[in-house]
Design a protein around this motif. Structure first.
Motif, PDB file in Angstrom:
ATOM      1  N   ILE A 167      19.425 -17.121  22.105  1.00 38.85           N
ATOM      2  CA  ILE A 167      20.376 -16.220  21.453  1.00 38.85           C
ATOM      3  C   ILE A 167      19.871 -14.777  21.514  1.00 38.85           C
ATOM      4  O   ILE A 167      20.626 -13.840  21.809  1.00 38.85           O
ATOM      5  N   VAL A 168      18.588 -14.577  21.244  1.00 38.39           N
ATOM      6  CA  VAL A 168      18.026 -13.227  21.303  1.00 38.39           C
ATOM      7  C   VAL A 168      18.124 -12.664  22.720  1.00 38.39           C
ATOM      8  O   VAL A 168      18.393 -11.476  22.920  1.00 38.39           O
ATOM      9  N   GLY A 169      17.943 -13.519  23.719  1.00 40.32           N
ATOM     10  CA  GLY A 169      18.065 -13.073  25.102  1.00 40.32           C
ATOM     11  C   GLY A 169      19.479 -12.632  25.454  1.00 40.32           C
ATOM     12  O   GLY A 169      19.667 -11.838  26.380  1.00 40.32           O
ATOM     13  N   ARG A 170      20.498 -13.139  24.722  1.00 38.08           N
ATOM     14  CA  ARG A 170      21.895 -12.738  24.962  1.00 38.08           C
ATOM     15  C   ARG A 170      22.407 -11.836  23.842  1.00 38.08           C
ATOM     16  O   ARG A 170      23.617 -11.739  23.605  1.00 38.08           O
ATOM     17  N   SER A 171      21.491 -11.149  23.166  1.00 37.74           N
ATOM     18  CA  SER A 171      21.870 -10.402  21.968  1.00 37.74           C
ATOM     19  C   SER A 171      22.854  -9.282  22.265  1.00 37.74           C
ATOM     20  O   SER A 171      23.804  -9.059  21.509  1.00 37.74           O
ATOM     21  N   LEU A 172      22.647  -8.527  23.361  1.00 39.31           N
ATOM     22  CA  LEU A 172      23.547  -7.416  23.671  1.00 39.31           C
ATOM     23  C   LEU A 172      24.965  -7.891  23.941  1.00 39.31           C
ATOM     24  O   LEU A 172      25.939  -7.205  23.607  1.00 39.31           O
ATOM     25  N   GLN A 173      25.094  -9.071  24.529  1.00 40.68           N
ATOM     26  CA  GLN A 173      26.425  -9.625  24.761  1.00 40.68           C
ATOM     27  C   GLN A 173      27.026 -10.181  23.476  1.00 40.68           C
ATOM     28  O   GLN A 173      28.212  -9.991  23.186  1.00 40.68           O
ATOM     29  N   LEU A 174      26.191 -10.853  22.664  1.00 35.41           N
ATOM     30  CA  LEU A 174      26.705 -11.491  21.452  1.00 35.41           C
ATOM     31  C   LEU A 174      27.165 -10.473  20.416  1.00 35.41           C
ATOM     32  O   LEU A 174      28.170 -10.683  19.735  1.00 35.41           O
ATOM     33  N   VAL A 175      26.431  -9.349  20.255  1.00 34.30           N
ATOM     34  CA  VAL A 175      26.833  -8.381  19.232  1.00 34.30           C
ATOM     35  C   VAL A 175      28.156  -7.715  19.582  1.00 34.30           C
ATOM     36  O   VAL A 175      28.833  -7.180  18.695  1.00 34.30           O
ATOM     37  N   ARG A 176      28.536  -7.743  20.862  1.00 30.12           N
ATOM     38  CA  ARG A 176      29.839  -7.197  21.243  1.00 30.12           C
ATOM     39  C   ARG A 176      30.954  -8.223  21.104  1.00 30.12           C
ATOM     40  O   ARG A 176      32.076  -7.868  20.756  1.00 30.12           O
ATOM     41  N   GLU A 177      30.634  -9.500  21.396  1.00 35.24           N
ATOM     42  CA  GLU A 177      31.675 -10.525  21.402  1.00 35.24           C
ATOM     43  C   GLU A 177      31.745 -11.285  20.082  1.00 35.24           C
ATOM     44  O   GLU A 177      32.817 -11.383  19.475  1.00 35.24           O
ATOM     45  N   ASP A 178      30.643 -11.868  19.637  1.00 34.44           N
ATOM     46  CA  ASP A 178      30.630 -12.664  18.412  1.00 34.44           C
ATOM     47  C   ASP A 178      29.244 -12.542  17.784  1.00 34.44           C
ATOM     48  O   ASP A 178      28.337 -13.318  18.095  1.00 34.44           O
ATOM     49  N   PRO A 179      29.056 -11.587  16.875  1.00 29.60           N
ATOM     50  CA  PRO A 179      27.712 -11.343  16.342  1.00 29.60           C
ATOM     51  C   PRO A 179      27.243 -12.382  15.327  1.00 29.60           C
ATOM     52  O   PRO A 179      26.093 -12.303  14.887  1.00 29.60           O
ATOM     53  N   VAL A 180      28.095 -13.349  14.924  1.00 24.39           N
ATOM     54  CA  VAL A 180      27.715 -14.287  13.869  1.00 24.39           C
ATOM     55  C   VAL A 180      26.489 -15.097  14.277  1.00 24.39           C
ATOM     56  O   VAL A 180      25.548 -15.288  13.486  1.00 24.39           O
ATOM     57  N   LEU A 181      26.486 -15.593  15.501  1.00 23.93           N
ATOM     58  CA  LEU A 181      25.375 -16.416  15.960  1.00 23.93           C
ATOM     59  C   LEU A 181      24.081 -15.609  15.996  1.00 23.93           C
ATOM     60  O   LEU A 181      23.010 -16.098  15.595  1.00 23.93           O
ATOM     61  N   PHE A 182      24.178 -14.367  16.445  1.00 20.50           N
ATOM     62  CA  PHE A 182      22.984 -13.525  16.491  1.00 20.50           C
ATOM     63  C   PHE A 182      22.469 -13.207  15.084  1.00 20.50           C
ATOM     64  O   PHE A 182      21.257 -13.222  14.830  1.00 20.50           O
ATOM     65  N   VAL A 183      23.380 -12.942  14.163  1.00 19.38           N
ATOM     66  CA  VAL A 183      22.976 -12.670  12.786  1.00 19.38           C
ATOM     67  C   VAL A 183      22.285 -13.879  12.172  1.00 19.38           C
ATOM     68  O   VAL A 183      21.280 -13.755  11.453  1.00 19.38           O
ATOM     69  N   SER A 184      22.808 -15.097  12.458  1.00 17.85           N
ATOM     70  CA  SER A 184      22.171 -16.312  11.942  1.00 17.85           C
ATOM     71  C   SER A 184      20.748 -16.449  12.480  1.00 17.85           C
ATOM     72  O   SER A 184      19.818 -16.795  11.732  1.00 17.85           O
TER      73      SER A 184
END
Length: 708
Positions: free
Chosen positions: A209-226
């Motif tokens: 998840i951390v490796g895809r953080s830049l993509q996740l915070v733009r699309e769906d930040p919930v997983l990254f926040v968890s």
């Protein structure tokens, strides 16, 4: 003297006592000789003798007492030593008996060792029995349920179950640690061996998840926040255990915050652009650097606008991420510099490192300020490497210049040909020289079709400066088109200043040629032949028209600049000729003839320049045509207000041209000018300050005096 004293015997036994007694007797004799040196003092001899006898007796009594007490102490000490010797003998006898008694108890000692081991095992088993209820309180399905939650990416719920199991295991291990039962810990760890699998599965998902953080915070930040919340929980558990420092469970501290930064760094370093093979030939490097610029700015904007809202403030993500990009870019560019780059590649890389990287187009982007401070990141590559790269670039440029020398020689010969140069599709003159220069420089491969500088037909085949100047007339427009791809970019201020100086120098060379052609005609102004209707100005117009036609084949705005400067040049030369004191009007009729000629010339020249004004010539005409000389002061005041660079010499020359101004009137006009000095307004282009007026001829006279 005591009769019991025996000097020989005491001297043999105590020589120090004999020496002391001699000293005492000497001192006594010295004292007695001092006291009884007069006869009247002998009467008191009996008193002195009685006093000293008593004193001697007292000293002897004290000595006897001291010796007696010393002897008594010695006697007591001897008695104590005798008693101690007897006790030592007794202890020795008892130790011998004890040694004989313990000689046959070796077998009993081995039996005691076995009993001690059995007792330790019994204590361990008793401790294990006490913690069995806690071990059995962890149901086996918890492991499988937690693993299922991880597979379904319910990370917070799975981590809560994991923390519960770890807490149970750590409590059991802590109790065993307090009892010193380290050997029993292996049994507990084997019972909780599923925790290791759960930890590894959770960590794998977190780092993905951390490796895809830049993509996740733009699309769906919930997983990254968890994921960040789980990392923060583990950090707090680590801190609490390290603060206690009495017992660290297996696998602690996990250090997941440091791992978070490490994964971010690996993600940035391993990005597609930083790991792809770079084509350093052709426009490949230029496109790669432009792509790096766009991607780095875009990702840092995502960090500043989105990611910073998903992580705790003490993670300091806005300082760490730019530093990570800086380090990754530095390593990447050093790898590129290891290759054998051509001069264009070296120039592009140096320009990108020294100018583009810190510019508002990249790390100085307005959207990143003020949080991202590029000055705090340090140089992208070391100054030594920059110097080394610059030296390599200079060497390659020198080699390229040497290889193009023959081409430049051919081009130089073309400048002196009598034939008209080539023209482009719009009818403007052009030359291949800029293409040759661009091939020598660092930009020739960034360009599909630059706007070629203008080219003028040389008027004089013997004048190399006239042939060379046209090539330099529009370098600014050429350089402004030398940008990679389609991204426009301003020319640096230092380069723009150099180009402006080059343009001015080129225009000056052309205007100097125009001046050389005009000067033979201007020297005939003013004259009575010119007043009588000479074709002098028509000849000037023919010369100017030939140049204007050439100027019309130059691209704007250079053509307009040349026309403007040509007008100023013609005006300056025309006015300069009028002020050379070559002619003085003989009367009103000749002044009127002069005014008419000035009007015809100014009108003819203005029509030639297509409406460009020649106001200075018309203003001079008004001064000369004024019929009432008494009004000259007012007319001159208006003239100097419009042209504040006019000097006394200029006005005097014009007054001389009129031929009807008295000395008093001239003095009044000049005094009026001195009383009303004029400051040039902002943006004023001077005309008269460049015109030198010859000094008036002094009347010939002979000085009175005797001959030598």
């Amino acid at each position: 003297r005591d009769s019991r004293w025996q000097p020989g015997r005491r001297g043999r036994e105590w020589p120090e006592a004999e020496k002391a007694e001699k000293l005492a007797r000497g001192a006594a004799l010295k004292w007695a000789s001092g006291v009884f040196y007069r006869p009247e003092k002998l009467e008191a001899l009996g008193q002195y003798r009685s006093r000293e006898t008593k004193r001697n007796n007292s000293i002897q009594a004290r000595l006897k007492s001291t010796v007696q007490s010393y002897l008594e102490g010695v006697s007591a000490g001897l008695e104590q030593l005798r008693a101690a010797a007897e006790e030592v003998q007794s202890v020795r006898r008892e130790l011998g008996a004890a040694r004989w008694a313990l000689g046959g108890s070796a077998e009993r000692r081995q039996d005691l060792q076995r009993m001690r081991a059995l007792m330790a095992e019994h204590v361990q088993l008793a401790s294990v029995v006490k913690v069995l209820p806690q071990l059995f309180s962890a149901p086996v399905p918890v492991f499988s349920r937690t693993l299922e939650l991880l597979h379904e990416q319910h990370l917070l719920e799975a981590h809560a179950e994991l923390m519960m199991l770890e807490q149970l295991r750590d409590d059991v291990l802590f109790q065993l640690h307090l009892r010193g039962l380290s050997s029993a810990q292996a049994t507990v760890l084997s019972y909780f061996r599923g925790l290791q699998e759960l930890n590894e599965s959770l960590a794998k998902q977190l780092w993905g998840i951390v490796g895809r953080s830049l993509q996740l915070v733009r699309e769906d930040p919930v997983l990254f926040v968890s994921a960040v919340r789980i990392i923060e929980r583990e950090e707090k558990i680590d801190d609490a255990l390290l603060l206690d420092a009495t017992f660290l469970p297996p696998g602690r501290p996990k250090g997941w915050r440091q791992k978070f930064y490490h994964v971010l760094q690996e993600t940035i370093t391993g990005s597609r652009l930083l790991t792809a093979r770079v084509d350093t030939t052709g426009p490949g490097l230029s496109r790669h650097l432009a792509a790096l610029q766009r991607e780095v700015v875009a990702e840092l904007l995502v960090v500043k606008d989105l990611m910073v809202q998903c992580v705790p403030a003490h993670y300091n993500i806005l300082s760490i991420c730019p530093a990570m990009y800086h380090q990754a870019l530095s390593s990447h560019l050093q790898d590129i510099l290891q290759e054998d780059l051509d001069k264009q590649g070296l120039f592009l890389l140096l320009e990108w490192v020294l100018h583009v990287y810190q510019s508002p187009e990249m790390m100085g982007h307005p959207g990143l300020l003020p949080e991202v401070d590029v000055s705090a990141l340090g140089p992208l590559i070391s100054p030594d490497l920059v110097d080394q790269t610059e030296r390599k670039y200079v060497v390659k440029v020198k080699v390229s210049v040497q290889s193009n020398r023959r081409t430049l020689e051919v081009e130089f010969k073309e400048w002196f040909r009598e034939e008209e140069p080539e023209t482009d599709h719009q009818g403007f003159f052009q030359s291949a020289l800029p293409v040759i220069v661009m091939q020598v420089g660092p930009w020739h491969r960034r360009l599909q079709h630059p706007s070629l500088p203008c080219y003028l037909q040389g008027r004089c085949p013997h004048c190399a400066s006239w042939a060379t100047a046209p090539h330099l007339l529009s370098p600014s427009s050429s350089v402004s088109s030398l940008h990679p791809d389609t991204a426009p970019r301003e020319v640096p201020a230092s380069l723009q200043a150099a180009l402006d100086r080059t343009q001015r120098k080129a225009c000056q060379l052309l205007l100097e040629e125009l001046l050389l052609d005009l000067q033979p005609l201007c020297v005939q102004l003013p004259s009575r032949k010119w007043l009588s209707g000479s074709q002098l100005v028509s000849s000037m117009c023919e010369v100017i028209d030939k140049y204007a036609k050439d100027f019309s084949r130059i691209r704007k705005p250079i053509s307009m600049l040349l026309l403007t400067e040509s007008e100023r040049l013609v005006t300056s030369q025309y006015v300069r000729a009028l002020m050379q004191r070559r002619m003085v009007c003989r009367g009103q009729e000749e002044r009127g003839q002069l005014c008419r000629r000035l009007l015809q010339d100014a009108t003819q020249l203005r029509e030639l320049f297509q409406g460009l004004s020649l106001e200075a010539v018309f203003a001079l005409r008004e001064l000369i045509c004024l019929k009432d000389p008494a009004l000259l002061s007012l007319e001159v005041l208006g003239f100097i207000t419009k042209y504040p660079d006019v000097s006394d010499e200029h006005v005097s020359s014009l007054l001389d041209l009129r031929g009807d101004v008295s000395k008093e009137l001239r003095h009044m006009v000049l005094e009026m000018m001195a009383q009303h000095p004029q400051a040039p307004p902002e943006g004023y282009q001077s005309i008269f300050s460049t015109i030198l007026v010859p000094a008036p001829e002094l009347p010939f006279c002979l000085r009175k005096g005797k001959c030598a």
